[in-house]
Design an enzyme around this catalytic site. Structure first.
Site, PDB file in Angstrom:
ATOM      1  N   GLU A  79       4.387  -6.572  -0.976  1.00  0.00           N
ATOM      2  CA  GLU A  79       4.933  -5.219  -0.984  1.00  0.00           C
ATOM      3  C   GLU A  79       6.074  -5.081   0.019  1.00  0.00           C
ATOM      4  OE1 GLU A  79       1.647  -2.732  -0.014  1.00  0.00           O
ATOM      5  OE2 GLU A  79       0.412  -3.410  -1.684  1.00  0.00           O
ATOM      6  N   TYR A  96       6.442   9.017   5.457  1.00  0.00           N
ATOM      7  CA  TYR A  96       5.435   8.410   4.597  1.00  0.00           C
ATOM      8  C   TYR A  96       4.054   8.801   5.110  1.00  0.00           C
ATOM      9  CZ  TYR A  96       2.820   4.732   2.146  1.00  0.00           C
ATOM     10  OH  TYR A  96       1.927   4.040   1.365  1.00  0.00           O
ATOM     11  N   HIS A 105      -3.309  -4.569   5.654  1.00  0.00           N
ATOM     12  CA  HIS A 105      -2.496  -3.447   6.132  1.00  0.00           C
ATOM     13  C   HIS A 105      -3.096  -2.146   5.621  1.00  0.00           C
ATOM     14  CE1 HIS A 105      -0.862  -4.546   2.190  1.00  0.00           C
ATOM     15  NE2 HIS A 105      -0.369  -3.330   2.084  1.00  0.00           N
ATOM     16  N   HIS A 147       4.690  -6.236   3.687  1.00  0.00           N
ATOM     17  CA  HIS A 147       3.306  -6.677   3.766  1.00  0.00           C
ATOM     18  C   HIS A 147       3.118  -7.716   2.663  1.00  0.00           C
ATOM     19  CE1 HIS A 147       2.916  -2.348   5.304  1.00  0.00           C
ATOM     20  NE2 HIS A 147       2.937  -3.155   6.352  1.00  0.00           N
ATOM     21  N   HIS A 203      -6.056  -2.401   2.808  1.00  0.00           N
ATOM     22  CA  HIS A 203      -6.161  -3.305   1.672  1.00  0.00           C
ATOM     23  C   HIS A 203      -5.434  -4.621   1.920  1.00  0.00           C
ATOM     24  CE1 HIS A 203      -2.493  -0.948   1.030  1.00  0.00           C
ATOM     25  NE2 HIS A 203      -2.046  -1.871   0.209  1.00  0.00           N
ATOM     26  N   HIS A 234      -8.868   7.370  -3.985  1.00  0.00           N
ATOM     27  CA  HIS A 234      -7.415   7.236  -3.985  1.00  0.00           C
ATOM     28  C   HIS A 234      -7.016   6.238  -5.076  1.00  0.00           C
ATOM     29  CE1 HIS A 234      -3.510   7.347  -1.720  1.00  0.00           C
ATOM     30  NE2 HIS A 234      -3.339   6.206  -2.378  1.00  0.00           N
TER      31      HIS A 234
END
Length: 432
Positions: free
Chosen positions: A339, A348, A369, A363, A333, A290
């Site tokens: 963020e 989402y 998260h 976050h 991560h 990803h």
């Protein structure tokens, strides 16, 4: 009515120059401020950077207006409402993950200025660094009132309802899925026919621009040709108009004897602009793993540290997912960048529920998260055939500094007090 062209300053330099007039002869020939304008207009330079900024970074436009914009009485304090500004010190900083339900639509007549609510931010407008993050919900047009921000430029993300941004330099219609950027100091009002809602990133730092593409090459992400600037449009109204400005972190007000939206023509490389996120050329892996969310950056405000943004505006639009043997949603991560996320429409892909259009999440720096349990379970069991994520648009204001939330945001009834629960119930990994 808009002029389709390169966004102001995105391809800096002499060639990236805009000229537009609502009345023939509004733009003088050969010089910016002639001794006597042939239509009796007043020349005004609007500077978005220091006079001595390098040519590649210098942003300014010349405006030709019916009356000098200096023609007004002194500003007086204006009721702050729920608007706050950096430095954000009205509540202790919190490392906790936060998520909010959508901002409710107002029950009383409320315009865009009255409907602004600050969730948080960082930095300080006086130090020319950091951001403020606001949401708005309104149900009527601004009447005999305009607004401008002296603390930073405004990146506006409409989430609900058709909205019209009537600026000194022209009109920009916007619907959910489009964004509008209004430079520091440009006056505007917001018109609507019914309920509207959206998000605002107030950028105290370097002016937003499209990011360099690096190894991607010449094409991809946001294309400069898709940014739209307004054609000149003006009002000739001799009636009192309130002007609300944000300066030094506070709101101030004065009253003009006329509408200050009276620019008959303008030229330069500093102007409001609109961008349709549906035109974003999404990049992604065609093998495995990803990619970092930076691959979805539409606009960036760089800092003095190379490769580290004061703020990135990142979107998660419809796109194909084809990676093999890969956990396709965002992985778990912890990030040095903080963020703040919003959702314009749809769902989402890393959150099965709870993150609703018009809502938000935060976050902060180094807060762990990632996908909730339902999304994780679905992703690890999925048949990894090519699949298209459709009918969704999430976005992120990502900043190098921790985002301090306001007291209102920390105590709001829209706060989801059970947000941490989405990460409970994960099974322990098997060893041996």
């Amino acid at each position: 009515m808009t002029t389709r062209a390169n966004a102001p300053g995105y391809l800096p330099g002499f060639g990236n120059h805009f000229s537009t007039e609502a009345v023939e002869g509004a733009l003088p020939e050969g010089r910016n401020s002639p001794q006597r304008h042939r239509l009796g207009l007043y020349a005004e330079q609007l500077s978005g950077t220091a006079f001595t900024a390098p040519r590649s970074e210098n942003r300014r436009s010349w405006l030709y207006r019916l009356r000098p914009s200096a023609q007004h009485p002194a500003y007086q304090p204006f009721a702050q409402g729920k608007v706050r500004s950096g430095p954000f010190v009205d509540a202790p900083p919190s490392p906790n993950r936060m998520r909010w339900d959508p901002l409710p639509m107002p029950s009383e007549p409320t315009d865009w200025v009255e409907g602004l609510v600050t969730y948080g931010g960082n930095g300080d407008p006086d130090a020319a660094g950091g951001i403020g993050i606001h949401l708005y919900a309104a149900n009527r047009s601004m009447i005999d009132r305009v607004f401008y921000c002296a603390d930073g430029e405004l990146l506006i993300v409409p989430q609900a309802g058709q909205q019209v941004f009537v600026t000194e330099m022209g009109r920009l219609d916007a619907r959910p899925g489009e964004i509008v950027v209004i430079p520091r100091g440009v006056r505007f009002r917001v018109e609507c026919e019914g309920e509207i809602r959206g998000y605002v990133c107030e950028n105290y730092g370097a002016i937003f621009r499209i990011p360099d593409l690096g190894p991607i090459g010449a094409n991809g992400l946001a294309n400069p040709r898709d940014f739209e600037t307004p054609t000149a449009w003006f009002e000739d109204l001799d009636r009192p108009t309130e002007c609300v400005q944000k300066f030094g972190g506070r709101l101030w007000t004065t009253t003009f004897a006329h509408s200050p939206l009276d620019v008959v023509g303008w030229h330069g490389n500093l102007a409001p602009y609109r961008y349709d996120t549906a035109k974003f050329n999404t990049m992604g892996t065609v093998s495995f793993d990803h990619p970092d969310p930076s691959i979805f950056t539409v606009l960036t405000s760089p800092s003095e540290t190379a490769g580290t943004a004061n703020c990135d505006f990142v979107i998660f639009p419809p796109r194909w997912m084809v990676a093999e043997d890969t956990f396709r949603p965002p992985w778990f991560h912890r990030n040095v960048m903080s963020e703040f996320m919003g959702l314009v429409f749809g769902e989402y892909d890393a959150k099965e529920g709870g993150f609703a259009p018009g809502g938000a999440s935060l976050h902060n720096c180094m807060s762990g998260h990632g996908p909730d349990q339902a999304s994780y379970d679905k992703a690890v069991k999925a048949d990894l055939k090519p699949v298209k994520i459709e009918n969704t648009l999430a976005f992120m204001f990502e900043s190098r500094m921790p985002i301090r939330t306001t007291e209102w945001a920390q105590t709001s009834p829209t706060m989801q007090l059970d947000y941490d629960d989405v990460w409970t119930g994960f099974e322990k990994g098997r060893i041996g």
